[in-house]
Structure formats: C-alpha cells, structure tokens
Design an enzyme around this catalytic site. Structure first.
Site, mmCIF file in Angstrom:
data_model
loop_
_atom_site.group_PDB
_atom_site.id
_atom_site.type_symbol
_atom_site.label_atom_id
_atom_site.label_comp_id
_atom_site.label_asym_id
_atom_site.label_seq_id
_atom_site.Cartn_x
_atom_site.Cartn_y
_atom_site.Cartn_z
ATOM 1 N N ASP A 1 -4.102 -5.011 -2.378
ATOM 2 C CA ASP A 1 -4.147 -3.948 -1.369
ATOM 3 C C ASP A 1 -3.428 -4.348 -0.075
ATOM 4 O O ASP A 1 -3.990 -4.263 1.014
ATOM 5 C CB ASP A 1 -5.603 -3.583 -1.047
ATOM 6 C CG ASP A 1 -6.430 -3.303 -2.288
ATOM 7 O OD1 ASP A 1 -5.852 -2.823 -3.277
ATOM 8 O OD2 ASP A 1 -7.650 -3.564 -2.255
ATOM 9 N N GLU B 1 -5.451 7.598 -5.302
ATOM 10 C CA GLU B 1 -6.011 6.826 -4.195
ATOM 11 C C GLU B 1 -4.890 6.156 -3.414
ATOM 12 O O GLU B 1 -3.709 6.274 -3.754
ATOM 13 C CB GLU B 1 -6.988 5.776 -4.719
ATOM 14 C CG GLU B 1 -6.367 4.722 -5.600
ATOM 15 C CD GLU B 1 -7.377 3.726 -6.143
ATOM 16 O OE1 GLU B 1 -8.593 3.958 -5.979
ATOM 17 O OE2 GLU B 1 -6.958 2.725 -6.736
#
Length: 354
Positions: A50, A225
């Site tokens: 991430d 997402e």
C-alpha cells in the site's frame, strides 16, 4: 486492501500476521539496490504494501503499511536511495478506536483553515486485530515538512452512515472542491466519494463512485478499493484496485471524469478492461494499491504500487515498486506492464547525480 467476509478475512490475515510475528518478519527490511548512476531497480522496499510516494522540495518521501501502531516514512534525494533510506516514525497511534493495524497511509499537501499543511490519511482500528473496527482517520502536520511532526485531527466518519467500515482514504481536488475517496462494504466492496468542507470535515454523506461489476473486478471477491487520482491537461482520472488482494489477479481499473457533479457515478466512465495487470512472464502478481508522483523536474508522471513475486498474499510480503507511465494520443494514461524485479530502469527526470 480488500475485504471478503469478515470472519474468513479476519482469520486469513490474523494467521498471516501471527506467522510473520513468530518469524520476526513484521518489521520492514530494506533491500539493498545496486544501481548505476541515473538508474534504479525494483523493489524499492522488500516489504512495503500500500505505498504512497510524493516528491517535495528535493526529496522523495515514501510511506507504506506497517500493520502496527506506527506510521513511518523514508526520505531520499533519489528513487534508488529509498531502498536504503532509514525508516522514521512520524506518528504513533494512541487512540483506543484507532490503536493499531495501520495500513494505506497517504499524505496530501492541502489548504485548510490553519493554512497549508500535510494531512496524513490512514486506516486503523482497535487492537488486538479487530479488523471489523477499521476506519479512516487523519493527522495534521505542524508545518510544511512531510515528516511532521503530526498531531491527530479527526476520525473521518460519514455524517449520515456514521461509524461504518471504511478503508483506503484518498483525496480528490476538482473544480475548487475537496472530496474524500475510499471503499466500504455493502455486500460487495464499492469505491465511494464524500464531499469535504475542509481536509478533516465531511459536508455530506458518501456516494458510490464505482461498483465491481465486471468479471475482472470480482476474482476472489467483488472489490473496488484504493481509488487514486491522476490529473493532466484539465482531465481527471481515478485508478482503483479491483478483485481481492489475496489473489494474483488483483489489478488496476480506470475511471474517467466526463463532467458534471463528481458525486454522481454517471459523471465517471469506467474503462471496460483493466489497465494494469499481472505479468506472469516477469513474475509480477497482484499489482495494485497504487499512488502517483511527479519526477523532480515535473515533466514525468510515475506510478508507485505493490506486487508479489509469487501468486497471492494480503500481507507484508508485498513489495513497493515504481515505474514511469506515459500518455496515449487521446489523453488517457498508459501504465504499460509491470516490470520484473531487478530490471534497470532510468531514474525519474531531473534527479541529482549522487
């Protein structure tokens, strides 16, 4: 980071993290990257899921998921130098409702009531490993240093659908307005958009930005997402991660803004095919949860993302990677294909010689 059923997803992640704790792998270990002058090789960080990177005032700054109660940052004058740059803790999570399991940190330089500041958006929840309590939160810097210091500012809760499961907060600036982007759960996992009156305050409830409807968005779970904004020549695009992060088919899709109210899903057109996918020949699986940054001279656009060298995995073994993107004749971004680890790549334009 995607969500399947709460019970199965929680069991999978807890088991993965417990194994890594036992093995002493939870701390992020830097990979030493030997690069010729003016080049770099991936990975930038061996365990760095991430990722979010910005170039500011002569330095690259990188933050990634830690899965603990800290937000850390690396700083380097060159992209290659990120691999050996020390990790500095820039914020510690201390509030009971956001005490740990920190992931998807992003820092944005925004104008607020107190002037221009860095705002650190992150996902966290109660401990130990209470993933059902994961929410988006934000901290504010004291000045213009991306490394802080930061102080907690707000829980980024929806004013109508208050205190519901939300992840992967990011920021859209469009037509003089500010919006929070993210993902939530309603049986599947759509991306959402919510208007903001300032960097930490909602001015309305969330609206669905994109539903996972194509088959390539539903591998292992129906997921949209990690929505991330890239803008060029007056046009706005949002790249988002699709399918479940535990599969090698985690990938990126693209939304294009076509005018009108950004809160209406009809104002966005989804490309029918993904734009950044696994590259089996290069041993790149699950490329996703990306960010964008500019080269030092501002002439190039770059993507930072995570991927794995073996199929599957929602854990810390996803590595941080970067590569240059280009632009098609019709003005849309072209991300190309993810390259193999160890491939020498030209450094971003304008980097200083070291």
């Amino acid at each position: 980071m995607a969500r399947r059923s709460r019970r199965s997803w929680l069991s999978m992640v807890v088991m993965s993290v417990v194994v890594m704790l036992a093995a002493g792998l939870v701390s992020v270990n830097s990979a030493t990257v030997a690069s010729a002058a003016g080049t770099f090789t991936n990975p930038l960080v061996q365990r760095g899921p991430d990722p979010w990177m910005q170039y500011f005032n002569g330095f690259y700054y990188l933050a990634t998921t830690t899965w603990n109660n800290t937000i850390t940052m690396r700083r380097s004058r060159t992209l290659a130098g990120i691999a050996t740059a020390p990790e500095t803790v820039v914020f510690r999570l201390t509030r009971p409702n956001a005490a740990g399991t920190m992931w998807a940190p992003e820092f944005h330089l925004l104008d607020g009531p107190n002037g221009r500041r860095w705002y650190m958006y992150y996902t966290a929840g109660r401990e130990p490993f209470d993933l059902n309590s994961q929410r988006i939160h934000v901290a504010e810097s004291a000045g213009l240093d991306p490394m802080g210091p930061y102080t907690f500012k707000a829980d980024m809760l929806d004013p109508v659908q208050n205190n519901t499961w939300e992840l992967d907060g990011s920021i859209l600036r469009l037509n003089g307005r500010l919006y929070l982007l993210g993902t939530f759960f309603n049986g599947s996992q759509p991306a959402f958009i919510r208007p903001l009156s300032n960097p930490w305050t909602a001015s309305g409830t969330r609206r669905i930005l994109s539903n996972p409807t194509f088959s390539w968005e539903r591998v292992g779970g129906a997921v949209n997402e990690g929505p991330e904004v890239i803008q060029r020549n007056g046009r706005t695009f949002i790249a988002f991660s699709a399918s479940h992060c535990s599969t090698p088919d985690y990938k990126l899709g693209l939304l294009t803004y076509n005018g009108g109210d950004p809160l209406n899903s009809s104002s966005w057109v989804k490309s029918p095919q993904p734009i950044f996918t696994r590259n089996d020949a290069a041993r790149v699986f699950g490329p996703g949860h990306n960010g964008f940054f500019k080269s030092p001279d501002g002439t190039e656009d770059w993507i930072v993302y995570h991927a794995t060298s073996t199929p599957g995995g929602c854990d810390l073994n996803r590595s941080t990677r970067a590569q240059k993107i280009t632009w098609n004749a019709d003005g849309t971004p072209n991300f190309g294909r993810p390259v193999a680890l160890g491939t020498p790549l030209p450094a971003p334009s304008g980097e200083p010689a070291e």
